[in-house]
Design a protein around this motif. Structure first.
Motif, PDB file in Angstrom:
ATOM      1  N   GLU A 158       0.831  -1.211   0.000  1.00  0.00           N
ATOM      2  CA  GLU A 158       0.000   0.000   0.000  1.00  0.00           C
ATOM      3  C   GLU A 158       0.861   1.255   0.000  1.00  0.00           C
ATOM      4  O   GLU A 158       0.532   2.245  -0.679  1.00  0.00           O
ATOM      5  CB  GLU A 158      -0.924  -0.012   1.220  1.00  0.00           C
ATOM      6  N   ALA A 159       1.963   1.228   0.752  1.00  0.00           N
ATOM      7  CA  ALA A 159       2.858   2.383   0.796  1.00  0.00           C
ATOM      8  C   ALA A 159       3.509   2.630  -0.564  1.00  0.00           C
ATOM      9  O   ALA A 159       3.660   3.777  -0.997  1.00  0.00           O
ATOM     10  CB  ALA A 159       3.927   2.175   1.865  1.00  0.00           C
ATOM     11  N   ILE A 160       3.898   1.563  -1.245  1.00  0.00           N
ATOM     12  CA  ILE A 160       4.470   1.706  -2.583  1.00  0.00           C
ATOM     13  C   ILE A 160       3.456   2.338  -3.525  1.00  0.00           C
ATOM     14  O   ILE A 160       3.776   3.258  -4.289  1.00  0.00           O
ATOM     15  CB  ILE A 160       4.940   0.333  -3.114  1.00  0.00           C
ATOM     16  N   ALA A 161       2.209   1.882  -3.470  1.00  0.00           N
ATOM     17  CA  ALA A 161       1.171   2.426  -4.343  1.00  0.00           C
ATOM     18  C   ALA A 161       0.933   3.906  -4.059  1.00  0.00           C
ATOM     19  O   ALA A 161       0.752   4.707  -4.994  1.00  0.00           O
ATOM     20  CB  ALA A 161      -0.126   1.630  -4.167  1.00  0.00           C
ATOM     21  N   ALA A 162       0.949   4.287  -2.776  1.00  0.00           N
ATOM     22  CA  ALA A 162       0.741   5.686  -2.421  1.00  0.00           C
ATOM     23  C   ALA A 162       1.890   6.567  -2.905  1.00  0.00           C
ATOM     24  O   ALA A 162       1.678   7.690  -3.389  1.00  0.00           O
ATOM     25  CB  ALA A 162       0.573   5.817  -0.907  1.00  0.00           C
ATOM     26  N   ARG A 163       3.102   6.060  -2.785  1.00  0.00           N
ATOM     27  CA  ARG A 163       4.261   6.827  -3.239  1.00  0.00           C
ATOM     28  C   ARG A 163       4.255   6.958  -4.765  1.00  0.00           C
ATOM     29  O   ARG A 163       4.547   8.024  -5.310  1.00  0.00           O
ATOM     30  CB  ARG A 163       5.535   6.136  -2.759  1.00  0.00           C
ATOM     31  N   ARG A 164       3.915   5.885  -5.438  1.00  0.00           N
ATOM     32  CA  ARG A 164       3.842   5.934  -6.890  1.00  0.00           C
ATOM     33  C   ARG A 164       2.759   6.891  -7.370  1.00  0.00           C
ATOM     34  O   ARG A 164       2.903   7.535  -8.421  1.00  0.00           O
ATOM     35  CB  ARG A 164       3.600   4.542  -7.465  1.00  0.00           C
ATOM     36  N   ALA A 165       1.679   6.999  -6.615  1.00  0.00           N
ATOM     37  CA  ALA A 165       0.613   7.927  -7.007  1.00  0.00           C
ATOM     38  C   ALA A 165       1.106   9.372  -7.004  1.00  0.00           C
ATOM     39  O   ALA A 165       0.624  10.202  -7.788  1.00  0.00           O
ATOM     40  CB  ALA A 165      -0.583   7.767  -6.070  1.00  0.00           C
ATOM     41  N   LEU A 166       2.075   9.682  -6.131  1.00  0.00           N
ATOM     42  CA  LEU A 166       2.684  11.010  -6.122  1.00  0.00           C
ATOM     43  C   LEU A 166       3.664  11.191  -7.272  1.00  0.00           C
ATOM     44  O   LEU A 166       3.729  12.255  -7.899  1.00  0.00           O
ATOM     45  CB  LEU A 166       3.411  11.249  -4.798  1.00  0.00           C
ATOM     46  N   ALA A 167       4.431  10.144  -7.549  1.00  0.00           N
ATOM     47  CA  ALA A 167       5.535  10.264  -8.504  1.00  0.00           C
ATOM     48  C   ALA A 167       5.104  10.099  -9.952  1.00  0.00           C
ATOM     49  O   ALA A 167       5.525  10.868 -10.829  1.00  0.00           O
ATOM     50  CB  ALA A 167       6.621   9.245  -8.157  1.00  0.00           C
ATOM     51  N   ASP A 168       4.293   9.104 -10.243  1.00  0.00           N
ATOM     52  CA  ASP A 168       4.024   8.721 -11.633  1.00  0.00           C
ATOM     53  C   ASP A 168       3.534   9.874 -12.518  1.00  0.00           C
ATOM     54  O   ASP A 168       3.979   9.997 -13.663  1.00  0.00           O
ATOM     55  CB  ASP A 168       3.019   7.570 -11.679  1.00  0.00           C
ATOM     56  N   PRO A 169       2.645  10.755 -12.042  1.00  0.00           N
ATOM     57  CA  PRO A 169       2.181  11.828 -12.931  1.00  0.00           C
ATOM     58  C   PRO A 169       3.189  12.965 -13.095  1.00  0.00           C
ATOM     59  O   PRO A 169       2.953  13.865 -13.911  1.00  0.00           O
ATOM     60  CB  PRO A 169       0.919  12.352 -12.222  1.00  0.00           C
ATOM     61  N   ASN A 170       4.286  12.929 -12.351  1.00  0.00           N
ATOM     62  CA  ASN A 170       5.159  14.100 -12.269  1.00  0.00           C
ATOM     63  C   ASN A 170       6.585  13.891 -12.756  1.00  0.00           C
ATOM     64  O   ASN A 170       7.236  14.842 -13.187  1.00  0.00           O
ATOM     65  CB  ASN A 170       5.196  14.612 -10.824  1.00  0.00           C
ATOM     66  N   VAL A 171       7.111  12.677 -12.669  1.00  0.00           N
ATOM     67  CA  VAL A 171       8.520  12.469 -13.003  1.00  0.00           C
ATOM     68  C   VAL A 171       8.750  12.642 -14.501  1.00  0.00           C
ATOM     69  O   VAL A 171       7.928  12.235 -15.327  1.00  0.00           O
ATOM     70  CB  VAL A 171       9.021  11.087 -12.554  1.00  0.00           C
ATOM     71  N   VAL A 172       9.879  13.241 -14.847  1.00  0.00           N
ATOM     72  CA  VAL A 172      10.225  13.446 -16.258  1.00  0.00           C
ATOM     73  C   VAL A 172      11.305  12.466 -16.702  1.00  0.00           C
ATOM     74  O   VAL A 172      11.638  12.405 -17.888  1.00  0.00           O
ATOM     75  CB  VAL A 172      10.676  14.900 -16.521  1.00  0.00           C
ATOM     76  N   ILE A 173      11.875  11.723 -15.772  1.00  0.00           N
ATOM     77  CA  ILE A 173      12.843  10.668 -16.053  1.00  0.00           C
ATOM     78  C   ILE A 173      12.414   9.428 -15.282  1.00  0.00           C
ATOM     79  O   ILE A 173      11.496   9.474 -14.462  1.00  0.00           O
ATOM     80  CB  ILE A 173      14.289  11.089 -15.674  1.00  0.00           C
ATOM     81  N   ASP A 174      13.075   8.314 -15.528  1.00  0.00           N
ATOM     82  CA  ASP A 174      12.688   7.059 -14.889  1.00  0.00           C
ATOM     83  C   ASP A 174      13.110   7.036 -13.415  1.00  0.00           C
ATOM     84  O   ASP A 174      14.060   7.715 -13.013  1.00  0.00           O
ATOM     85  CB  ASP A 174      13.299   5.882 -15.642  1.00  0.00           C
ATOM     86  N   TYR A 175      12.397   6.221 -12.633  1.00  0.00           N
ATOM     87  CA  TYR A 175      12.677   6.199 -11.197  1.00  0.00           C
ATOM     88  C   TYR A 175      12.355   4.838 -10.605  1.00  0.00           C
ATOM     89  O   TYR A 175      11.604   4.045 -11.173  1.00  0.00           O
ATOM     90  CB  TYR A 175      11.881   7.290 -10.469  1.00  0.00           C
ATOM     91  N   GLY A 176      12.955   4.588  -9.458  1.00  0.00           N
ATOM     92  CA  GLY A 176      12.645   3.424  -8.648  1.00  0.00           C
ATOM     93  C   GLY A 176      12.479   3.839  -7.204  1.00  0.00           C
ATOM     94  O   GLY A 176      12.625   5.015  -6.857  1.00  0.00           O
ATOM     95  N   LEU A 177      12.189   2.871  -6.349  1.00  0.00           N
ATOM     96  CA  LEU A 177      11.981   3.140  -4.934  1.00  0.00           C
ATOM     97  C   LEU A 177      12.728   2.123  -4.078  1.00  0.00           C
ATOM     98  O   LEU A 177      12.747   0.930  -4.388  1.00  0.00           O
ATOM     99  CB  LEU A 177      10.491   3.085  -4.578  1.00  0.00           C
ATOM    100  N   HIS A 178      13.342   2.621  -2.991  1.00  0.00           N
ATOM    101  CA  HIS A 178      13.828   1.772  -1.913  1.00  0.00           C
ATOM    102  C   HIS A 178      12.717   1.651  -0.874  1.00  0.00           C
ATOM    103  O   HIS A 178      12.099   2.656  -0.506  1.00  0.00           O
ATOM    104  CB  HIS A 178      15.036   2.395  -1.191  1.00  0.00           C
ATOM    105  N   MET A 179      12.484   0.473  -0.358  1.00  0.00           N
ATOM    106  CA  MET A 179      11.541   0.287   0.739  1.00  0.00           C
ATOM    107  C   MET A 179      12.263   0.458   2.063  1.00  0.00           C
ATOM    108  O   MET A 179      13.248  -0.238   2.339  1.00  0.00           O
ATOM    109  CB  MET A 179      10.903  -1.106   0.667  1.00  0.00           C
ATOM    110  N   THR A 180      11.794   1.391   2.880  1.00  0.00           N
ATOM    111  CA  THR A 180      12.381   1.625   4.198  1.00  0.00           C
ATOM    112  C   THR A 180      11.811   0.631   5.210  1.00  0.00           C
ATOM    113  O   THR A 180      10.602   0.389   5.250  1.00  0.00           O
ATOM    114  CB  THR A 180      12.098   3.058   4.664  1.00  0.00           C
TER     115      THR A 180
END
Length: 462
Positions: free
Chosen positions: A110-132
């Motif tokens: 769920e946390a990954i999905a929430a973070r992606r909801a912030l990033a996906d519409p905005n990033v202009v280059i590719d990205y990944g996530l580290h899970m804390t």
């Protein structure tokens, strides 16, 4: 005929690639079809052409340690996913890896999905996530396989702050990461010593930023690095140490590698270009460079350049996490309350060329290895970090003769200040392409918000 051809540039390969060919630089054309490098050769023709004559052509840089829109206490880091990824692109970076943290009642997925909801519409280059994995996540370790399956194959472990894990918790977290073939990435400091030194300093009236590095000793950073290396070795899991700020910690990593342990380390521009004198600037200016681990003395800076030159450290990232001048100023009167972090996301790649390659501290292949290829390999970015047929057409046309003086006005970051103000660099990206799409050209942003793609990563292979 290719969709796009980059003609006549001097291609720079990484150290690992150059070992197989015996050549680290060569003049060729690069043919691109859609998102992919389709050909490398001579006299290629394309529907569109970018002239790279007299320029270097490198893989897109990979910054595997950034904090965009990161909440810390009452503040959130100033660069959002749009402004931060855009600034990265201006600096030749085509992939970033940010972080995700769970809320108390939230699963990792769920946390990954929430973070992606912030990033996906905005990033202009590719990205990944580290899970804390923080203390509240120790009861959620059974969710690590699900986070891994969602593409978060690296896991951030803290040995400091409220997210700090005790040694027994580190053991459990490292074991869970090992069991999915993930890689832990660690902030290594001795938090018990730090908190006691802060207490002593504040009790003695030592409240200014001058005391920030004096509360976080280099020797104890090295002790923490050595301790987590030992625990990881016992568990049998690879390990990456974030933001190494001193020669003592770099030496622990080098020693582990000499013993054959799968340990890697990184440092950041703030430790390579600044010294702890910055904390003695009057007023709010002394609060701006506060970050942790702290910026240290000139001897530490020299030791880090030497560690990069010897490949004792393998990667340069930014730990980009700036706050506004007003937010930094809230820590005046108590240095331990200053929100920590500095902006470097735009200057990193060019700065390592200017100060590293041009000053003879790094070779061209080392520059590309440490800023592009090694982070891509370590983070399991299967088609990033190299100029190879079949790989993503993430490319930088880099002008080695361009000069740029770093000021808030010449950068595209949102903080409104830079710790490198007035630093003149020789060498700057002319054109940045992400998956075959020109994102920045001749100092102008020509990309598109939301073009960046979440990278569903695989296991590390460095």
């Amino acid at each position: 005929m290719y969709d796009l051809v980059i003609k006549g540039g001097t291609v720079v390969t990484a150290t690992s690639a150059s070992l197989s060919t015996g050549v680290s630089t060569f003049t060729v054309d690069i043919g691109i079809n859609r998102e992919t490098i389709a050909a490398i050769g001579q006299n290629l023709s394309g529907k569109q052409t970018l002239d790279a004559t007299g320029k270097l052509v490198t893989p897109g840089a990979v910054d595997m340690h950034v904090h965009l829109q990161m909440p810390i206490g009452n503040f959130t880091s100033t660069d959002g996913f749009y402004s931060g990824s855009r600034a990265a692109a201006f600096g030749g970076t085509t992939t970033i890896i940010d972080f995700v943290e769970t809320q108390a009642a939230e699963t990792m997925v769920e946390a990954i999905a929430a973070r992606r909801a912030l990033a996906d519409p905005n990033v202009v280059i590719d990205y990944g996530l580290h899970m804390t994995i923080g203390p509240g996540d120790i009861t959620k370790l059974d969710q690590v396989p699900e986070a891994y399956a969602e593409g978060c194959t690296s896991f951030k472990l803290y040995m400091a702050y409220g997210l700090r894990l005790r040694d027994d918790e580190l053991l459990r977290a490292l074991t869970a990461v090992r069991d999915v073939s993930g890689i832990p990435v660690v902030h290594a400091e001795n938090w018990d010593v730090i908190t006691e030194l802060i207490r002593q300093n504040l009790a003695a009236g030592h409240t200014s930023p001058h005391w920030h590095p004096r509360s976080r000793p280099a020797l104890l950073e090295a002790e923490a690095a050595g301790r987590v290396i030992d625990i990881a070795s016992f568990v049998g899991v690879p390990l990456h140490i974030f933001h190494v700020s001193c020669g003592e910690a770099a030496a622990r990593i080098a020693q582990a590698r000499q013993q054959g342990l799968p340990v890697t380390g990184e440092t950041c521009p703030q430790y390579l270009f600044l010294t702890q004198d910055v904390y003695d600037a009057p007023g709010v200016d002394g609060t701006l460079p506060v970050c942790s681990p702290p910026i240290r003395d000139h001897a530490a800076q020299t030791a880090l350049w030497q560690a990069l030159s010897r490949n004792d450290l393998q990667i340069v990232t930014t730990d980009h996490c700036p706050f506004t001048i007003e937010e930094k100023a809230t820590g005046l009167g108590n240095y331990s309350q200053i929100p920590g972090g500095v902006p470097s996301i735009e200057m990193r790649f060019a700065a390592l060329y200017s100060q590293g390659v041009r000053q003879g501290l790094l070779s061209l292949p080392q520059w590309v290895t440490q800023c592009c290829t090694n982070p891509a390999k370590l983070m399991g970015l299967a088609k990033k970090g190299e100029i190879t047929v079949g790989y993503d057409a993430d490319l930088v046309i880099f002008d080695p003769e361009a000069t740029k003086t770093i000021t808030p006005e010449t950068l595209h970051e949102a903080a409104g200040w830079t710790p490198y103000n007035g630093l003149t660099l020789q060498g700057w990206p002319q054109t940045t392409l992400c998956r075959g799409n020109v994102v920045v050209h001749d100092g102008k942003f020509v990309g598109e918000k939301g073009y960046g793609r979440f990278l569903h990563r695989t296991h590390a292979n460095l």
